[in-house]
Scaffold this motif. Structure first.
Motif, PDB file in Angstrom:
ATOM      1  N   GLY A 184      -7.867  -3.517 -22.987  1.00 35.23           N
ATOM      2  CA  GLY A 184      -6.672  -3.473 -23.818  1.00 35.23           C
ATOM      3  C   GLY A 184      -5.405  -3.965 -23.150  1.00 35.23           C
ATOM      4  O   GLY A 184      -4.303  -3.561 -23.551  1.00 35.23           O
ATOM      5  N   GLY A 185      -5.536  -4.799 -22.123  1.00 32.37           N
ATOM      6  CA  GLY A 185      -4.346  -5.322 -21.461  1.00 32.37           C
ATOM      7  C   GLY A 185      -3.619  -4.315 -20.599  1.00 32.37           C
ATOM      8  O   GLY A 185      -2.471  -4.527 -20.205  1.00 32.37           O
ATOM      9  N   ARG A 186      -4.311  -3.223 -20.314  1.00 32.63           N
ATOM     10  CA  ARG A 186      -3.703  -2.211 -19.452  1.00 32.63           C
ATOM     11  C   ARG A 186      -4.129  -2.442 -18.000  1.00 32.63           C
ATOM     12  O   ARG A 186      -5.066  -3.180 -17.709  1.00 32.63           O
ATOM     13  CB  ARG A 186      -4.117  -0.807 -19.895  1.00 32.63           C
ATOM     14  N   GLY A 187      -3.445  -1.761 -17.111  1.00 33.15           N
ATOM     15  CA  GLY A 187      -3.794  -1.840 -15.705  1.00 33.15           C
ATOM     16  C   GLY A 187      -3.101  -0.736 -14.931  1.00 33.15           C
ATOM     17  O   GLY A 187      -2.274   0.019 -15.476  1.00 33.15           O
ATOM     18  N   ARG A 188      -3.454  -0.626 -13.646  1.00 33.56           N
ATOM     19  CA  ARG A 188      -2.776   0.332 -12.770  1.00 33.56           C
ATOM     20  C   ARG A 188      -2.627  -0.314 -11.401  1.00 33.56           C
ATOM     21  O   ARG A 188      -3.538  -0.996 -10.916  1.00 33.56           O
ATOM     22  CB  ARG A 188      -3.547   1.645 -12.651  1.00 33.56           C
ATOM     23  N   LEU A 189      -1.464  -0.073 -10.801  1.00 29.95           N
ATOM     24  CA  LEU A 189      -1.233  -0.514  -9.433  1.00 29.95           C
ATOM     25  C   LEU A 189      -1.358   0.697  -8.533  1.00 29.95           C
ATOM     26  O   LEU A 189      -0.613   1.672  -8.674  1.00 29.95           O
ATOM     27  CB  LEU A 189       0.157  -1.142  -9.297  1.00 29.95           C
ATOM     28  N   HIS A 190      -2.315   0.632  -7.609  1.00 26.27           N
ATOM     29  CA  HIS A 190      -2.591   1.740  -6.698  1.00 26.27           C
ATOM     30  C   HIS A 190      -2.087   1.375  -5.305  1.00 26.27           C
ATOM     31  O   HIS A 190      -2.399   0.293  -4.795  1.00 26.27           O
ATOM     32  CB  HIS A 190      -4.094   2.013  -6.613  1.00 26.27           C
ATOM     33  N   SER A 191      -1.348   2.276  -4.692  1.00 25.09           N
ATOM     34  CA  SER A 191      -0.891   2.038  -3.322  1.00 25.09           C
ATOM     35  C   SER A 191      -1.128   3.287  -2.488  1.00 25.09           C
ATOM     36  O   SER A 191      -0.816   4.402  -2.904  1.00 25.09           O
ATOM     37  CB  SER A 191       0.591   1.667  -3.294  1.00 25.09           C
ATOM     38  N   SER A 192      -1.714   3.079  -1.325  1.00 25.77           N
ATOM     39  CA  SER A 192      -1.882   4.142  -0.343  1.00 25.77           C
ATOM     40  C   SER A 192      -1.189   3.672   0.921  1.00 25.77           C
ATOM     41  O   SER A 192      -1.517   2.613   1.461  1.00 25.77           O
ATOM     42  CB  SER A 192      -3.369   4.408  -0.089  1.00 25.77           C
ATOM     43  N   MET A 193      -0.216   4.441   1.384  1.00 25.06           N
ATOM     44  CA  MET A 193       0.622   4.012   2.495  1.00 25.06           C
ATOM     45  C   MET A 193       0.591   5.043   3.609  1.00 25.06           C
ATOM     46  O   MET A 193       0.765   6.240   3.366  1.00 25.06           O
ATOM     47  CB  MET A 193       2.066   3.810   2.032  1.00 25.06           C
ATOM     48  N   SER A 194       0.388   4.561   4.824  1.00 22.07           N
ATOM     49  CA  SER A 194       0.403   5.449   5.977  1.00 22.07           C
ATOM     50  C   SER A 194       1.812   5.966   6.217  1.00 22.07           C
ATOM     51  O   SER A 194       2.780   5.201   6.262  1.00 22.07           O
ATOM     52  CB  SER A 194      -0.085   4.708   7.226  1.00 22.07           C
ATOM     53  N   LEU A 195       1.942   7.291   6.385  1.00 23.99           N
ATOM     54  CA  LEU A 195       3.246   7.875   6.683  1.00 23.99           C
ATOM     55  C   LEU A 195       3.715   7.500   8.082  1.00 23.99           C
ATOM     56  O   LEU A 195       4.886   7.699   8.414  1.00 23.99           O
ATOM     57  CB  LEU A 195       3.178   9.392   6.541  1.00 23.99           C
ATOM     58  N   LEU A 196       2.815   6.951   8.889  1.00 21.22           N
ATOM     59  CA  LEU A 196       3.218   6.452  10.196  1.00 21.22           C
ATOM     60  C   LEU A 196       4.106   5.218  10.084  1.00 21.22           C
ATOM     61  O   LEU A 196       4.847   4.893  11.021  1.00 21.22           O
ATOM     62  CB  LEU A 196       1.983   6.103  11.034  1.00 21.22           C
ATOM     63  N   LEU A 197       4.039   4.524   8.951  1.00 21.63           N
ATOM     64  CA  LEU A 197       4.774   3.268   8.796  1.00 21.63           C
ATOM     65  C   LEU A 197       5.771   3.279   7.649  1.00 21.63           C
ATOM     66  O   LEU A 197       6.742   2.519   7.670  1.00 21.63           O
ATOM     67  CB  LEU A 197       3.802   2.099   8.580  1.00 21.63           C
ATOM     68  N   VAL A 198       5.547   4.085   6.630  1.00 18.56           N
ATOM     69  CA  VAL A 198       6.331   4.003   5.392  1.00 18.56           C
ATOM     70  C   VAL A 198       6.781   5.398   4.975  1.00 18.56           C
ATOM     71  O   VAL A 198       5.950   6.298   4.817  1.00 18.56           O
ATOM     72  CB  VAL A 198       5.506   3.354   4.263  1.00 18.56           C
ATOM     73  N   ASP A 199       8.096   5.591   4.791  1.00 19.29           N
ATOM     74  CA  ASP A 199       8.590   6.873   4.300  1.00 19.29           C
ATOM     75  C   ASP A 199       8.911   6.766   2.805  1.00 19.29           C
ATOM     76  O   ASP A 199       8.668   5.727   2.176  1.00 19.29           O
ATOM     77  CB  ASP A 199       9.802   7.344   5.109  1.00 19.29           C
ATOM     78  N   GLY A 200       9.461   7.843   2.234  1.00 18.12           N
ATOM     79  CA  GLY A 200       9.702   7.861   0.790  1.00 18.12           C
ATOM     80  C   GLY A 200      10.690   6.805   0.342  1.00 18.12           C
ATOM     81  O   GLY A 200      10.502   6.162  -0.701  1.00 18.12           O
TER      82      GLY A 200
END
Length: 648
Positions: A227-243
């Motif tokens: 149906g033209g839907r999608g999801r973007l999934h991201s998993s980020m290490s807290l060692l490199l990326v904060d909020g």
């Protein structure tokens, strides 16, 4: 300073708070106009950039009026503030050279070694966003290209953590330097099967995060749905990326994905340049003054909230943290913010007060230690707010709630407590926690109950995630999921905004607690927050426990290390001498310093990061590898030598 700074300051506030300049008068306070402590960091950066005046966070209380700030800027423009470190961020000679981990990065690195309580194989944040109107044929290529360009723009996305607890940025052309996109094309599946696949993907990414010790610190995936839907999934290490960095990452990623020709203003510095500058903080009198301020208070600090436990932390091996979520609709959240301003507190302070009351009722006492995660970007360079990196720090809050007070008074008290702590935040909460652990004689986390608010981050960044992103279609933040897995944390309450909604999340190690206690804690917190829509919620007295401190029982708190019972004296054999020599070198002890075989590693000045380095160095010398957990049972020369013999 001879030029009147007030007009420039008015423009700065107008830019940050998205207000017309005409709406800001000299008597208006930053708080009354919608400002908070996060936006105060951005204010300091712009004051430094536009007026050339360096401000400390203690110069920027949210209650200050425009006239107050102008007076401070005039003073600081003629005499350097005593509490502002004179640090400059410049390009390193070799941008690919290793540089140290910041204190909170060190904590996450140690937490991934599976040696301390509440450890995991990875410290990471997982999120996925709903997409509608996705061009399934164009979106993967556009997103992959955007990720490549973003990794070129943000060097921290190419960082790796080294075994000795340092980090380095890989060259753009180095093998594996660029995170890759994984695409799951489930468009042809029936909706039920697509939903099952999606649930499996989420479960996998929640439980297994990226590890920058072995590969990229970002795992990005796109699921294409019927149906033209999608999801973007991201998993980020807290060692490199904060909020904050997560917001920068997604904002810039969508900008690149929406426009093949998009060009972002280049960054004049990278995360390694910033870290190299702030690592000089301990050499400054300002850092030393902050350390003295904390050290003089630590002996009076309380334990964490004594939440009832279902199991001892050292017996728990959790794979994921459970999250409970509630939302406050935009119109209700706007009303809460309006009443926050009317009562002279920030929304973050109000949420902290509600969280503290909920913890007190669940734990049965009013005095406890909280750990607050702060998006701590020192305004040392104009580009700091545009960078991806693990800038975050923590600050410890020794909370003592009154026996009886209105919610408004309680929130103001906690705002004052937080402001005072943040004014001395050159010494991080991780460093303060290490000193507390040394004094308490414990290896258990001393502040495992955390509060985090990222309210105001979009304004501090200068923009937010767009509503549309070209072939990726429309971004639906209302259809947004987040999961967190943070080592050495038992409970974390956090807040963020999504398209003007307030999102309230409680993440916890589920195996530690009884389900009814968790549900009661979350219900109390959310009920209190919702009650702040009315003046009665602010003015009514808070129902709090009579007890100031906890009684006995199986409860969350720090406990002393078990005594080793070893005889003291000089090392008795070659193995003990080898351990002693390693300790002497890593701890910087004099070459001929007599090292007692029963002296404890942490009492000698060691910390968890140095312990990891020490165990790694001994293993590389040919001795059997001892796990951190085994070392902690007897952290002495004799105890470690015995653990090595047992391995043999």
């Amino acid at each position: 300073m001879t030029v009147d700074p007030e007009p420039t300051l008015r423009r700065i506030w107008a830019d940050i708070l998205d207000l017309p300049e005409s709406d800001i008068s000299p008597g208006d306070s930053f708080l009354s106009l919608g400002g908070d402590s996060v936006l105060a960091v951005r204010t300091a950066a712009l004051v430094r950039r536009r007026l050339g005046v360096v401000l400390a966070m203690s110069d920027l209380p949210v209650q200050h009026t425009l006239a107050d700030l102008a007076a401070v800027v005039r003073e600081r423009g003629t005499v350097r503030a005593a509490d502002v470190p004179d640090l400059k961020v410049t390009r390193r000679d070799d941008p690919l050279a290793p540089f140290p981990l910041l204190p909170l990065q060190q904590g996450y690195f140690v937490g991934q070694q599976d040696g301390w309580e509440l450890s995991y194989e990875s410290a990471h944040h997982y999120a996925d966003l709903g997409l509608t109107g996705v061009d399934g044929d164009e979106a993967p290529e556009a997103l992959s290209d955007a990720l490549h360009r973003l990794a070129a723009h943000q060097p921290a996305l190419r960082a790796r953590v080294l075994p000795d607890g340092s980090q380095r940025i890989l060259d753009l052309d180095a093998p594996g330097a660029i995170p890759s996109l994984t695409v799951h094309d489930w468009r042809a599946l029936d909706p039920g099967e697509a939903a099952r696949r999606l649930a499996g993907l989420r479960a996998d990414m929640r439980a297994h995060g990226p590890d920058p010790a072995t590969g990229p610190g970002v795992d990005l995936r796109l699921s294409l749905l019927p149906g033209g839907r999608g999801r973007l999934h991201s998993s980020m290490s807290l060692l490199l990326v904060d909020g904050w960095s997560s917001g920068v990452f997604h904002r810039d990623l969508f900008a690149f994905a929406a426009d093949w020709n998009a060009v972002l203003a280049p960054l004049d510095i990278d995360f390694g340049d910033y870290v190299t500058a702030v690592r000089r903080l301990p050499e400054t009198p300002q850092w030393q003054a902050d350390r003295d301020w904390w050290w003089q208070r630590l002996d009076a600090f309380p334990q964490p909230p004594a939440l009832p436990l279902a199991a001892e932390p050292d017996a728990v091996r959790a794979d994921v943290m459970r999250s409970l979520e509630a939302r406050l609709a935009p119109e209700r959240w706007a009303r809460v913010q309006e009443l926050c301003r009317a009562h002279g507190v920030t929304p973050s302070a109000a949420a902290l007060a509600a969280y503290a009351v909920a913890l007190a009722r669940t734990a049965g006492h009013r005095r406890f230690l909280l750990n607050s995660l702060q998006l701590n970007r020192l305004p040392l360079h104009p580009d700091v707010h545009r960078m991806v990196g693990a800038f975050s720090s923590t600050v410890l809050l020794p909370v003592e709630l009154p026996g009886q007070a209105s919610f408004a008074a309680l929130a103001r008290d906690l705002q004052t407590l937080t402001g005072e702590a943040l004014a001395h935040s050159l010494v991080s909460g991780v460093e303060v926690s290490r000193e507390i652990a040394r004094r308490w004689g414990t290896t258990r986390p001393v502040a495992p109950v955390v509060f985090q608010s990222t309210l105001g981050v979009d304004a501090a960044m200068g923009s937010s995630i767009p509503e549309e992103a070209g072939p990726l279609g429309r971004i639906d933040l209302a259809d947004h999921r987040q999961e967190l897995r943070t080592p050495q944390v038992a409970v974390e309450g956090r807040l963020y905004e999504a398209r003007d909604e307030l999102v309230i999340v409680l993440s916890l190690v589920e195996e530690l607690f009884q389900a009814e206690d968790v549900e009661r804690l979350f219900a109390t917190w959310t009920t209190l927050l919702r009650s702040l829509e009315t003046r009665e919620g602010w003015e009514s007295a808070c129902d709090l426990p009579g007890a100031l401190d906890p009684d006995g029982g199986l409860r969350l708190g720090a406990r002393p290390r078990a005594t080793t019972g070893q005889d003291g004296g000089a090392p008795r054999d070659e193995l003990e001498q080898a351990v002693a020599d390693c300790w002497r070198e890593l701890l910087g002890l004099p070459e001929h310093h007599p090292l007692d075989r029963a002296a404890e590693f942490f009492a000698l000045g060691g910390d968890s990061l140095v312990a990891i380095r020490m165990l790694t160095r001994l293993a590389r010398s040919g001795l059997p590898q001892v796990t951190p957990r085994a070392f902690l049972t007897a952290p002495t020369v004799a105890g470690l030598a015995a653990a090595i013999r047992a391995k043999r």
